[in-house]
Write a protein that holds these residues in place. Sequence first.
Motif, mmCIF file in Angstrom:
data_model
loop_
_atom_site.group_PDB
_atom_site.id
_atom_site.type_symbol
_atom_site.label_atom_id
_atom_site.label_comp_id
_atom_site.label_asym_id
_atom_site.label_seq_id
_atom_site.Cartn_x
_atom_site.Cartn_y
_atom_site.Cartn_z
ATOM 1 N N THR A 22 0.934 -1.246 0.085
ATOM 2 C CA THR A 22 0.113 0.246 -0.043
ATOM 3 C C THR A 22 0.940 1.105 0.035
ATOM 4 O O THR A 22 0.437 2.308 -0.475
ATOM 5 C CB THR A 22 -0.678 -0.094 1.047
ATOM 6 O OG1 THR A 22 -1.881 -1.217 1.389
ATOM 7 C CG2 THR A 22 -1.636 1.647 1.175
ATOM 8 N N ARG A 24 3.583 0.925 -0.614
ATOM 9 C CA ARG A 24 4.200 1.590 -2.259
ATOM 10 C C ARG A 24 3.318 2.366 -3.725
ATOM 11 O O ARG A 24 3.727 3.214 -4.788
ATOM 12 C CB ARG A 24 4.574 0.164 -2.665
ATOM 13 C CG ARG A 24 6.053 -0.423 -1.957
ATOM 14 C CD ARG A 24 7.091 -1.208 -2.880
ATOM 15 N NE ARG A 24 6.222 -2.594 -3.728
ATOM 16 C CZ ARG A 24 5.814 -3.652 -2.400
ATOM 17 N NH1 ARG A 24 7.176 -3.353 -0.992
ATOM 18 N NH2 ARG A 24 5.065 -4.749 -2.501
ATOM 19 N N ARG A 25 1.503 1.820 -3.678
ATOM 20 C CA ARG A 25 1.003 2.041 -4.297
ATOM 21 C C ARG A 25 0.932 3.770 -4.136
ATOM 22 O O ARG A 25 0.459 4.629 -5.183
ATOM 23 C CB ARG A 25 -0.271 1.238 -4.854
ATOM 24 C CG ARG A 25 -1.171 1.613 -5.233
ATOM 25 C CD ARG A 25 -0.702 1.282 -6.634
ATOM 26 N NE ARG A 25 -2.118 2.422 -7.135
ATOM 27 C CZ ARG A 25 -2.922 1.651 -8.170
ATOM 28 N NH1 ARG A 25 -3.161 0.422 -8.028
ATOM 29 N NH2 ARG A 25 -3.959 2.279 -8.979
ATOM 30 N N GLN A 28 3.332 5.704 -5.412
ATOM 31 C CA GLN A 28 3.145 5.630 -7.426
ATOM 32 C C GLN A 28 2.497 7.002 -7.894
ATOM 33 O O GLN A 28 2.804 7.414 -8.948
ATOM 34 C CB GLN A 28 3.007 4.320 -8.049
ATOM 35 C CG GLN A 28 4.135 3.332 -7.399
ATOM 36 C CD GLN A 28 3.674 1.899 -7.213
ATOM 37 O OE1 GLN A 28 2.484 1.540 -8.322
ATOM 38 N NE2 GLN A 28 4.576 0.723 -7.482
ATOM 39 N N GLU A 29 1.667 7.362 -6.879
ATOM 40 C CA GLU A 29 0.917 7.957 -7.093
ATOM 41 C C GLU A 29 0.555 9.101 -6.553
ATOM 42 O O GLU A 29 -0.535 9.998 -7.063
ATOM 43 C CB GLU A 29 -1.263 7.760 -6.543
ATOM 44 C CG GLU A 29 -1.218 6.411 -6.594
ATOM 45 C CD GLU A 29 -1.881 5.527 -8.019
ATOM 46 O OE1 GLU A 29 -2.609 7.318 -9.000
ATOM 47 O OE2 GLU A 29 -2.163 4.974 -8.697
ATOM 48 N N GLU A 220 -0.744 -6.671 -3.380
ATOM 49 C CA GLU A 220 -0.924 -5.423 -4.840
ATOM 50 C C GLU A 220 -2.555 -5.512 -4.347
ATOM 51 O O GLU A 220 -3.425 -3.991 -4.862
ATOM 52 C CB GLU A 220 -0.473 -5.341 -5.458
ATOM 53 C CG GLU A 220 1.045 -4.814 -5.838
ATOM 54 C CD GLU A 220 1.909 -6.511 -4.543
ATOM 55 O OE1 GLU A 220 2.917 -6.277 -4.715
ATOM 56 O OE2 GLU A 220 0.979 -7.053 -4.606
ATOM 57 N N ALA A 224 -4.131 -1.453 -3.823
ATOM 58 C CA ALA A 224 -5.519 -0.754 -4.813
ATOM 59 C C ALA A 224 -7.108 -0.228 -3.735
ATOM 60 O O ALA A 224 -6.914 0.812 -4.070
ATOM 61 C CB ALA A 224 -5.666 -2.130 -6.158
ATOM 62 N N THR A 227 -5.884 2.404 -1.558
ATOM 63 C CA THR A 227 -5.658 3.527 -2.966
ATOM 64 C C THR A 227 -6.807 4.655 -3.047
ATOM 65 O O THR A 227 -7.023 5.625 -3.306
ATOM 66 C CB THR A 227 -5.000 3.784 -3.597
ATOM 67 O OG1 THR A 227 -3.561 2.724 -3.409
ATOM 68 C CG2 THR A 227 -3.956 4.877 -4.403
#
Length: 252
Positions: A22, A24-25, A28-29, A220, A224, A227
């Motif tokens: 989470t 990392r995601r 990334q956003e 992941e 998602a 996020t």
Amino acid sequence: MRGLAGKVGIVAGGARGIGAATARRLAQEGAHVVIGDLLVEQAEETAEAIRAAGGSALAVALDGTNADSQAAIVAAAKEAFGGLDFYHSNLAGGTGGDIDALDCPVEVLDNSFAINTKSHFLATQAALPSIIARGGGAMIYTSSGAATGGAAWQVAYPMTKNAIHPLARHVAARYGKQGVRANVICPGLVLTEAVKIHLTDEYVEKGLKAIPHTRLGQPEDIAAAVTFLASEDGAWVNGQVWHINGGAQMRD
């Protein structure tokens, strides 16, 4: 996803597994991510990997069952990045010795309560004032499919995870007019590092056969969903319990 660039969020229990995925995601956003965990070295490794990939992350020691520690991670987020927009309360554990209701020691129940209920309550108390001060944001809690599934082999973990659901609904109902969204994620069988270590191949194979899907969950998948709930795309989702489980439980 919309609206996460420049936002500031905490991922409690973010050193590994679902929390690390989470973090990392979110990075990334475009979010600034503060990773809190008792596993400080692993939290720093996750933060360093995010920074190496061009993201923004900070690792902070966190004992989620301690109010001062919860206050400290919120203070660290505000000092490093200027505020707090969302908090993913992702702590879980305390399953050792957790068996049926007649044989589960009270000490095991107390430990489960501290990790799986109290920590989320303390996170709420620490984070909400800062989120409200920003004009609103998101509290996102990790529960478990065990909270609603019915398990003959354990009692404390499902009980104490289930308590998160009314907490989130309270926060949504009480603070929604102040721009706060509060939601719960209930993962199914997700192949985290811990699951891979503790569960046998036979158990994993049995879990796959039990669901109407082609595979088991990956960290992941949960990242998602979290996020989305933290983003502007999830702006009209409030007070909900989402089961992310490949169809293992099909619920309204």
